[in-house]
Write an enzyme that holds these catalytic residues in place. Structure first.
Site, PDB file in Angstrom:
ATOM      1  N   HIS A  88     -16.661   3.646  11.661  1.00  0.00           N
ATOM      2  CA  HIS A  88     -15.582   3.536  10.683  1.00  0.00           C
ATOM      3  C   HIS A  88     -15.421   2.112  10.131  1.00  0.00           C
ATOM      4  CE1 HIS A  88     -14.797   7.502  12.117  1.00  0.00           C
ATOM      5  NE2 HIS A  88     -13.633   7.623  11.513  1.00  0.00           N
ATOM      6  N   ARG A 287      22.321 -12.567 -20.341  1.00  0.00           N
ATOM      7  CA  ARG A 287      23.513 -11.763 -20.079  1.00  0.00           C
ATOM      8  C   ARG A 287      23.282 -10.673 -19.030  1.00  0.00           C
ATOM      9  NH1 ARG A 287      25.556  -7.789 -24.434  1.00  0.00           N
ATOM     10  NH2 ARG A 287      24.100  -9.005 -25.690  1.00  0.00           N
ATOM     11  N   PHE A 332       0.222   9.310  10.597  1.00  0.00           N
ATOM     12  CA  PHE A 332      -0.620   8.221  10.095  1.00  0.00           C
ATOM     13  C   PHE A 332      -0.580   8.109   8.570  1.00  0.00           C
ATOM     14  CE2 PHE A 332      -3.090  12.110  10.799  1.00  0.00           C
ATOM     15  CZ  PHE A 332      -3.342  12.455   9.490  1.00  0.00           C
ATOM     16  N   GLU A 417      -9.184  15.750   4.911  1.00  0.00           N
ATOM     17  CA  GLU A 417      -8.125  14.817   4.522  1.00  0.00           C
ATOM     18  C   GLU A 417      -8.005  14.882   2.995  1.00  0.00           C
ATOM     19  OE1 GLU A 417      -9.827  11.445   6.423  1.00  0.00           O
ATOM     20  OE2 GLU A 417      -9.653  12.407   8.378  1.00  0.00           O
TER      21      GLU A 417
END
Length: 526
Positions: A88, A287, A332, A417
């Site tokens: 990973h 302003r 997660f 995913e």
């Protein structure tokens, strides 16, 4: 900023953005209490028992992502955890800032020390060693989609546990093996689930959010001060900051900004000098500061509140509740922070947008006594004309960066995913916008100080007068053209070092000048 005396107990004490930064800068020492150690040991034992029994539990004795149905033997569970960190580690791009990487370590140990992740005590102690000895892993900035945890950056963050990757140590980037040769450390053998526990989480997003909260807070405070100085320089009206107006539309941020600016203008001879002038109302950039700055403050407060939830949460997966219950869920997922970071990014951009408008206003020469382009002898001199080109460019760049990262999602992991937050991209982008904002505010500070000069010998309130003197210590009044880039660089340092905030605080104490704001507790601490 919140403080804790002496030490912070990971997993037990309440973490805020301010405390995380103090730990990262060595102002507070982080420890792991015996209570947290007991919880960690119990959680690890549950994982060991799961491995012994052999019932399939995601990430402990199964593969990851779309390989969740692939059973892993008892003998291979440890190899699985080592492999996940290596496979990973696919980040690319420039390394993230060292402090952000250190914050990632701090936020991860806070989550793991709560005892729901199955991490080993020795692994936590090694992470703590890296924090306390400033051996900070090198983490590439790109590669996370902000769900399934910040997988790629967290993998790089923890490669040094295996003896892999690089670290910044004693102001040098070295290999982890060189670190081991220097310190005598050895690689750690990760047990079941430990690799997954290390890389599943939102610490990359959250560490960026910690810096967003801190840096945007500084910009918000300085924008109010610089805006008040610009009102003095252009002799704007104080009436839009009266509490009677804002009580009828009581947004917290609006009330805070109006009260702060009115306090800064209190006792000003400049304001008294034009109290009976025939101007009815000022342009919006003067302003409407309570409404615009205030809205950005409300966005900041929203991110701060959500971040504190995240910093004290467990964002691992699966979660080890007890012997009978492990839950594979979605904690997660970075969406809770991703959307708030995008909101804060817009808030920062708008703060720069209105600042650029005030700079332009200051150059027009429509305020009595203040010359066009903030310089008397123009023609041969261009004055401050081109400084506004720079703020226009920065403000425009920020607008282009405001497209919400969280509006996008690209499926990953073979569709397992299938919705991601992109909060990692949003966090990086928000810091870029804030960096541009600091430059815009620096230029407004220079132009406000130049306009302010034309009001002499009249005095402002004690705080603004002292701030003007402090600016003049670094950047002199300009009566002819010079290399203004040098002035801008000095102005940026003033903003980044929070010089005018420190000056305002010192004067308010010395002169007993109140900077009272009803909601100071919410807006002045993080």
């Amino acid at each position: 900023m919140s403080t804790i005396t002496n030490h912070f107990s990971f997993g037990e004490d309440y973490l805020t953005a301010g405390i995380a930064i103090q730990i990262a800068r060595g102002e507070i020492t982080g420890i792991i209490s015996e209570t947290s150690r007991d919880s960690v040991k119990k959680s690890q034992q549950v994982v060991e028992n799961i491995v012994e029994k052999g019932a399939p539990v995601y990430g402990i004795n199964t593969g990851f992502g779309p390989l969740c149905t692939t059973k892993i033997s008892k003998e291979e569970t440890n190899i699985l955890q080592s492999n996940i960190l290596q496979s990973h580690s696919v980040g690319v791009g420039e390394p993230i800032d060292t402090e952000i990487a250190k914050l990632m370590l701090i936020l991860k140990i806070q989550s793991l020390a709560k005892g729901y992740s199955g991490i080993a005590e020795k692994t936590l102690d090694r992470i703590l060693w890296h924090i306390n000895n400033d051996a900070i892993p090198i983490v590439p900035s790109q590669g996370s989609v902000g769900a399934s945890g910040d997988l790629a950056p967290l993998s790089h963050l923890f490669l040094p546990l295996l003896g892999l990757g690089k670290v910044e140590y004693q102001n040098k980037v070295i290999t982890t093996q060189e670190l081991f040769d220097t310190t005598g450390l050895k690689p750690i053998d990760l047990g079941p689930k430990e690799g997954l526990a290390l890389i599943n989480g939102t610490q990359f997003i959250a560490a960026h959010a910690v810096q967003v909260v801190a840096k945007l807070h500084s910009c918000l405070t300085q924008a109010d001060i610089i805006g008040a100085m610009m009102i003095e320089g252009l002799q704007g009206s104080v009436k839009p900051f009266f509490k009677e107006l804002h009580q009828l539309r009581p947004y917290k941020g609006n009330i805070h900004v109006a009260s702060r600016i009115k306090s800064l203008l209190k006792g000003s001879e400049i304001m008294e000098d034009h109290i009976d002038c025939d101007r009815v109302q000022d342009p919006y950039s003067l302003r409407c500061m309570p409404q615009v700055h205030g809205s950005s403050r409300n966005a900041w407060l929203h991110l701060k509140e959500l971040l504190e939830v995240e910093l004290n949460s467990v964002t691992d997966n699966p979660i080890i509740i007890n012997e009978e219950l492990t839950i594979s869920g979605g904690s997660f997922h970075g969406q809770p922070l991703a959307m708030a970071i995008d909101y804060a990014c817009l808030a920062a951009s708008e703060l720069g947008n209105i600042s650029d408008r005030r700079i332009y206003l200051a150059l027009e020469g429509n305020s009595p006594g203040v010359p066009k382009l903030l310089m008397q002898d123009t023609g041969i001199n261009s004055g401050y004309m081109i400084l506004q080109y720079t703020t226009a460019a920065l403000a425009s760049e920020n607008k282009g960066l405001c497209f919400p990262s969280s509006a996008d999602s690209i499926p990953t992991s073979l569709g397992q995913e299938d919705h991601v937050s992109m909060g990692s991209i949003g966090g990086r982008k928000a810091l870029r916008v804030i960096e541009n904002l600091e430059k815009i505010l620096a230029i407004e500070l220079l132009t406000a100080a130049q306009a302010f000069e034309y009001r002499k010998p009249l005095k402002s309130g004690a705080i603004l007068d002292e701030i003007h003197k402090k600016v003049r210590e670094a950047v002199s009044f300009a009566d002819k053209d010079r290399v203004f880039a040098d002035d801008i660089e000095k102005g940026i340092k003033i903003i980044q070092n929070k010089t005018i905030i420190a000056t305002a605080n010192q004067v308010s104490i010395k002169e007993n000048v109140s900077l009272d704001t009803k909601f100071s507790g919410e807006f002045e601490t993080y």
